[in-house]
Design a protein around this motif. Structure first.
Motif, short mmCIF file in Angstrom:
data_model
loop_
_atom_site.label_atom_id
_atom_site.label_comp_id
_atom_site.label_asym_id
_atom_site.label_seq_id
_atom_site.Cartn_x
_atom_site.Cartn_y
_atom_site.Cartn_z
N ARG A 314 0.83 -1.20 0.00
CA ARG A 314 0.00 0.00 0.00
C ARG A 314 0.87 1.26 0.00
O ARG A 314 0.60 2.21 -0.74
CB ARG A 314 -0.91 -0.01 1.23
N ALA A 315 1.90 1.24 0.83
CA ALA A 315 2.80 2.40 0.88
C ALA A 315 3.50 2.62 -0.46
O ALA A 315 3.68 3.76 -0.90
CB ALA A 315 3.84 2.20 1.99
N ARG A 316 3.87 1.50 -1.11
CA ARG A 316 4.53 1.64 -2.41
C ARG A 316 3.57 2.22 -3.44
O ARG A 316 3.95 3.08 -4.24
CB ARG A 316 5.05 0.28 -2.88
N HIS A 317 2.32 1.74 -3.41
CA HIS A 317 1.32 2.27 -4.34
C HIS A 317 1.09 3.76 -4.10
O HIS A 317 0.97 4.55 -5.05
CB HIS A 317 0.00 1.51 -4.20
N GLN A 318 1.01 4.14 -2.83
CA GLN A 318 0.81 5.55 -2.50
C GLN A 318 1.99 6.39 -2.96
O GLN A 318 1.82 7.51 -3.47
CB GLN A 318 0.60 5.71 -1.00
N ALA A 319 3.21 5.85 -2.79
CA ALA A 319 4.40 6.58 -3.23
C ALA A 319 4.40 6.73 -4.74
O ALA A 319 4.74 7.80 -5.28
CB ALA A 319 5.66 5.85 -2.77
N MET A 320 4.00 5.65 -5.44
CA MET A 320 3.95 5.72 -6.90
C MET A 320 2.91 6.72 -7.36
O MET A 320 3.12 7.48 -8.31
CB MET A 320 3.66 4.33 -7.47
N ALA A 321 1.75 6.71 -6.68
CA ALA A 321 0.69 7.65 -7.04
C ALA A 321 1.13 9.09 -6.79
O ALA A 321 0.86 9.99 -7.59
CB ALA A 321 -0.58 7.34 -6.24
N ALA A 322 1.84 9.30 -5.67
CA ALA A 322 2.32 10.65 -5.36
C ALA A 322 3.35 11.10 -6.39
O ALA A 322 3.35 12.26 -6.82
CB ALA A 322 2.93 10.67 -3.96
N GLN A 323 4.22 10.18 -6.79
CA GLN A 323 5.23 10.53 -7.79
C GLN A 323 4.57 10.84 -9.13
O GLN A 323 4.93 11.79 -9.82
CB GLN A 323 6.23 9.38 -7.95
N GLU A 324 3.57 10.01 -9.48
CA GLU A 324 2.87 10.24 -10.75
C GLU A 324 2.16 11.60 -10.72
O GLU A 324 2.17 12.34 -11.71
CB GLU A 324 1.86 9.12 -11.00
N ALA A 325 1.54 11.92 -9.58
CA ALA A 325 0.85 13.21 -9.47
C ALA A 325 1.85 14.36 -9.59
O ALA A 325 1.56 15.40 -10.19
CB ALA A 325 0.10 13.28 -8.15
N ALA A 326 3.04 14.17 -9.03
CA ALA A 326 4.05 15.22 -9.09
C ALA A 326 4.57 15.43 -10.50
O ALA A 326 5.09 16.49 -10.83
CB ALA A 326 5.22 14.87 -8.16
N GLU A 327 4.43 14.41 -11.35
CA GLU A 327 4.93 14.49 -12.72
C GLU A 327 3.82 14.80 -13.74
O GLU A 327 4.06 14.79 -14.93
CB GLU A 327 5.59 13.15 -13.10
N ARG A 328 2.63 15.08 -13.25
CA ARG A 328 1.48 15.28 -14.14
C ARG A 328 0.98 16.72 -14.04
O ARG A 328 0.87 17.27 -12.96
CB ARG A 328 0.37 14.31 -13.73
N ASP A 329 0.71 17.35 -15.21
CA ASP A 329 0.14 18.69 -15.24
C ASP A 329 -1.35 18.61 -14.91
O ASP A 329 -2.11 17.93 -15.62
CB ASP A 329 0.34 19.30 -16.63
N PRO A 330 -1.81 19.27 -13.84
CA PRO A 330 -3.21 19.11 -13.43
C PRO A 330 -4.22 19.68 -14.42
O PRO A 330 -5.35 19.22 -14.46
CB PRO A 330 -3.27 19.86 -12.09
#
Length: 496
Positions: A314-330
């Motif tokens: 779960r922590a890995r998924h959350q970290a991946m999601a956070a990284q993806e959000a940081a790399e995505r233009d909202p």
């Protein structure tokens, strides 16, 4: 705090842990629980990794014996993580490994337990603490004793004989105290196992007398089991039954499931041989109860391990999601500048390795400030989202499409060279750029912008450079030329 302060704190912590073990061996579990609660969260600061690991694993063993399984596993995992090294050295390392071996035995990981107990002895021999070496020897030899009890007589004797010199080495190192008595009592079991009944009984009697003086029910349980084994081999079954019952009673009193299982099975066998079906049934009931407790312990341990694994995933998924959000233009859903800069090196490295040519297409929206001024920022944002959709439609699945900043967009793509000797290409980047320019130019903007002047795009294209910075700089030169030559056009960088 100075080193002396650290050593003093460590000594005090280890002393408190030793008191918990003494209470457990005496069967005073309520007092042990109370003291354990007071010390479990107190870990002195500034300890070296091995000393800290030793402290944590000692507490893990105490928690295990108190049947606080999740806490025991948590402490063991934390202690083990402190010493993730291929070359453990010193007495603290040996102490840690020995106690981890005990815990592995408890959860049923028996081969790993025996291997770790052997390593603990080897490491302890290189350390300077004879009591820790004696304790590690007792742990390894005691484990061998239990393995021998599960084997046929002809195989068991070999394992008992392997344990005997380990016990004798340990007894030569210490002359009193808890470790000495543990060695002495279990040594008697090995002697009984090889048929040296007279020495086994003398050793057990000596252990029992000293156990009574210090109130150790653990030693008392082992001592009576040894005498029960001797009496059984002598054919004195009534006396064997009496001693075996005391051994089981004390094992239950100190809540040592491993001892209960072994001794209650032996008691059942003695009762059967003595023609006592009621005694046999009672012993088997106690044996089944202990085995059920052991099974529940393993299941609880597995459940704890599964939960820890679930939390890690779960922590890995959350970290991946956070990284993806940081790399995505909202606004547009495209990669942002950070995402492009993180992805580009891998794309370019792969292109170089596979003989492919990289292209960078740099897109700037013409007259965008006028769109914002005339139609408002909400309409401007809608126009940027629309352009992002058009970019996606004109690019391939593997192309990297990003919003660089404001009204600038970037497409990074690669293609195979037609002539590998010259790296001549098919100008696919130019073709993609022209499709994008035409798509924006012909798009119906009425729904988004009404009668406001429709946007177009100017595009600069570059290829062949091996870094994002070089590609971008070259494409920027071409983009400037496209702006200067009237906008709504594609220019290609042709310089070196």
């Amino acid at each position: 705090m100075g080193q002396d302060g650290v050593d003093a704190d460590a000594t005090e912590a280890l002393s408190a842990d030793r008191e918990v073990r003494l209470l457990l061996d005496a069967g005073r579990s309520d007092e042990a629980n109370s003291l354990f609660d007071q010390i479990v969260a107190k870990v002195p600061p500034g300890l070296d990794p091995w000393t800290r690991a030793a402290l944590l694993t000692r507490r893990a063993v105490a928690a295990w014996r108190l049947r606080r399984i999740p806490l025991a596993l948590e402490l063991a995992a934390e202690g083990w993580s402190e010493i993730d090294t291929e070359n453990p050295t010193g007495s603290a390392a040996a102490d840690t490994l020995g106690r981890l071996g005990y815990l592995l035995e408890g959860i049923g990981h028996r081969r790993a337990s025996l291997e770790m107990s052997r390593i603990a002895v080897d490491v302890a021999r290189g350390g300077g603490d004879v009591e820790i070496l004696a304790h590690c020897l007792q742990g390894l030899a005691g484990t061998l004793n239990f393995r021998a009890c599960e084997l046929p007589p002809n195989e068991a004797e070999t394992v008992f004989r392997e344990a005997i010199p380990l016990f004798e080495e340990g007894l030569s190192l210490v002359s009193d105290g808890r470790v000495y008595l543990a060695l002495l009592a279990a040594y008697g079991a090995s002697l009984a196992g090889i048929g040296d009944l007279e020495r086994a009984e003398r050793t057990a009697d000596s252990a029992l007398r000293q156990a009574e003086m210090i109130g150790s029910r653990w030693v008392n349980s082992v001592g009576h089991w040894v005498i029960a084994t001797v009496r059984r081999k002598q054919g004195k079954l009534a006396d064997a039954t009496r001693h075996a019952r005391i051994a089981v009673d004390d094992a239950e009193w100190i809540n040592d499931v491993s001892l209960i299982q072994r001794y209650s099975q032996d008691l059942a066998d003695i009762c059967r041989a003595n023609g006592d079906p009621a005694g046999e049934a009672e012993a088997l009931r106690r044996n089944i109860s202990a085995r059920q407790t052991a099974l529940e312990t393993v299941q609880e341990g597995l459940g704890q391990a599964l939960e820890q694994r679930r939390q890690a995933v779960r922590a890995r998924h959350q970290a991946m999601a956070a990284q993806e959000a940081a790399e995505r233009d909202p606004l547009t859903g495209l990669s942002n500048r950070f995402g492009l800069e993180r992805t580009a090196p891998e794309v370019l490295e792969r292109a170089g390795a596979n003989g492919r040519v990289p292209w960078l297409v740099l897109i700037d929206v013409d007259w965008f400030k006028g769109v914002n001024d005339a139609a408002g920022h909400a309409a401007g944002d809608a126009a940027l989202r629309e352009i992002a959709q058009l970019l996606r439609a004109e690019c391939r699945v593997g192309d990297v499409v990003a919003r660089w900043a404001g009204d600038e967009f970037v497409v990074l793509l690669t293609e195979a060279a037609i002539d590998h000797s010259t790296s001549r290409t098919s100008s696919v980047g130019v073709a993609v750029a022209e499709r994008i320019r035409l798509s924006v130019d012909l798009h119906d903007w009425t729904a988004v912008l009404g009668t406001t002047r429709r946007p177009t795009v100017s595009i600069g294209v570059a290829y062949g450079a091996d870094t994002l910075e070089k590609l971008f700089a070259n494409a920027d030169v071409a983009l400037y030329r496209a702006k200067r030559r009237g906008r709504n056009r594609v220019e290609v960088h042709t310089g070196a």
